[in-house]
Design an enzyme around this catalytic site. Structure first.
Site, PDB file in Angstrom:
ATOM      1  N   ASP A   1       0.818  -1.207   0.000  1.00 37.57           N
ATOM      2  CA  ASP A   1       0.000   0.000   0.000  1.00 37.57           C
ATOM      3  C   ASP A   1       0.857   1.264   0.000  1.00 37.57           C
ATOM      4  OD1 ASP A   1      -2.765  -0.845   0.002  1.00 37.57           O
ATOM      5  OD2 ASP A   1      -2.344  -1.781   1.945  1.00 37.57           O
TER       6      ASP A   1
ATOM      7  N   TYR B   1       7.222  -9.664   6.804  1.00 35.44           N
ATOM      8  CA  TYR B   1       7.026  -8.228   6.980  1.00 35.44           C
ATOM      9  C   TYR B   1       7.603  -7.813   8.334  1.00 35.44           C
ATOM     10  CZ  TYR B   1       3.687  -7.288   3.158  1.00 35.44           C
ATOM     11  OH  TYR B   1       3.102  -7.091   1.941  1.00 35.44           O
TER      12      TYR B   1
END
Lengths: 254, 254
Positions: B54, B112
């Site tokens: 994003d 992540y």
């Protein structure tokens, strides 16, 4: 009653068209004045910097003064201003100063650092304040040449012709080359630097390090100051204004 | 004859409206495809990412594949592409792969990291990939809660309603909280993550650390998956896609 305040600010240069306020582009002075205007209800508060950094040049401790038209304690000013600023510009410190303090006129000296890497960094967050200078560079020659650029000299060859009508004599107190793992840093201490002076000093030093200029030619640029001398200007990305010195700052070792 | 190539890219998210190509805004995929188009004489080369990060999310090793219509050795591709890219996006590696390789479909897992500082950094270059979470945060409770978020679960409560028609079941292999000097990092290893999942997991963990949610409430979000559950989404700035795992990558420890 206005309250003169001294600000210490840090910024990453990549996102700014330099320090100085200009029309529609994003500048450090503009961003600070916008944040102040929001704080004091729309009134414009001029922010006077110790000097103008060019587009892309960073600062660890640029200094400025302003006159606050409202009684906000200086100690809370960083937090209040930072909440309205993007992450690439931070107000590090604010202190009340006498109204005789002037960020530019009272500055006694400046410390700039220029950082070089020998190859492009692998990760984008490693090279934000570093320029890339591919090898081969003869480090011994480059470091020896630094001493030639110290002293009170006419730096006309190291600036741009437009400013040549003003005095181009300045004192460079000291240059410290520091070798690192992947590159090198040069620390410049001087009473003040002309536009592009540090970047063209680096340009000249790298020419020496690459054997494309010898020490006699470097001396010639100083002995016969010539605006617009054919010298490469090192990229803005490597340059950081590290500190501005005032009477109350610790003395600059010379 | 097309040459399927696997790229490993790193980027600072602040300057991009995310990975995915979109109209006029700057995206990572768009920047890579523009650089490739210049390289191959204007032809559009599609870059297929392992996943869409994003807006504002960073990557240390995002993976993508593309089919080169010209015979450029993969080994020179990083240097050639990087010379046409801004400094906040770097192609770290390019290797030739069989035409059966697909960056998204062949991905077995992702790593992540989410980085938090307890206070705003003083210098703008210290906090580029870190979000600020002011104290007090009860670290023991926060770390203990991590284990509750491991396993094969329905993560519907941790994503946005728009994607709720697809399966929201995913396996989280491991979460590693690491305490640092000024903050904390959380490493998430999983087969894949839904949109906003990591940022909402962090949102939930911080709620627990602040005593605003207890472990029973956290479990409830997993036991009764509810799209659009009232959970804070931690800022993009703290999130980095660290790595994408494929069959040839070292095994993810579970």
């Amino acid at each position: 009653m206005e309250h003169r305040t001294k600000l210490t600010v840090a910024y990453l240069g990549a996102g700014f068209s330099g320090w100085q306020l200009q029309g529609d582009v994003r500048t450090v002075q503009g961003a600070l004045e916008d944040a102040l205007a929001r704080l004091v209800g729309g009134r414009r508060v001029a922010v006077v910097g110790a000097g103008r950094t060019d587009a892309g040049v960073h600062a660890r401790a640029q200094t400025a003064h302003l006159d606050l038209p409202v009684a906000i304690p200086a100690t809370v000013l960083p937090q209040v201003l930072n909440s309205g600023l993007a992450a690439d510009l931070r107000v590090r410190k604010a202190v009340s100063v006498p109204s005789s303090f002037h960020a530019r006129k009272c500055a006694l000296g400046k410390h700039y650092a220029y950082r070089i890497r020998w190859r492009e960094p692998d990760l984008p967050w490693q090279g934000l304040r570093t320029a890339v200078a591919p090898p081969p560079v003869e480090l011994r020659a480059l470091k020896d040449a630094c001493i030639r650029l110290v002293g009170r000299r006419d730096w006309a060859s190291f600036t741009v012709p437009e400013v040549a009508h003003r005095s181009t004599v300045r004192t460079v107190f000291r240059i410290e080359p520091v070798e690192g793992r992947d590159g090198m840093a040069f620390h410049f201490f001087g009473e003040g630097f002309l536009r592009y002076q540090v970047r063209r000093m680096i340009g000249a030093l790298l020419e020496v390090g690459r054997g494309r200029m010898n020490v006699a030619e470097l001396e010639h640029l100083l002995d016969r100051p010539s605006p617009g001398a054919p010298l490469p200007t090192a990229p803005a990305r490597g340059l950081t204004l590290e500190r501005v010195y005032y009477r109350s700052s610790p003395k600059i070792a010379s």
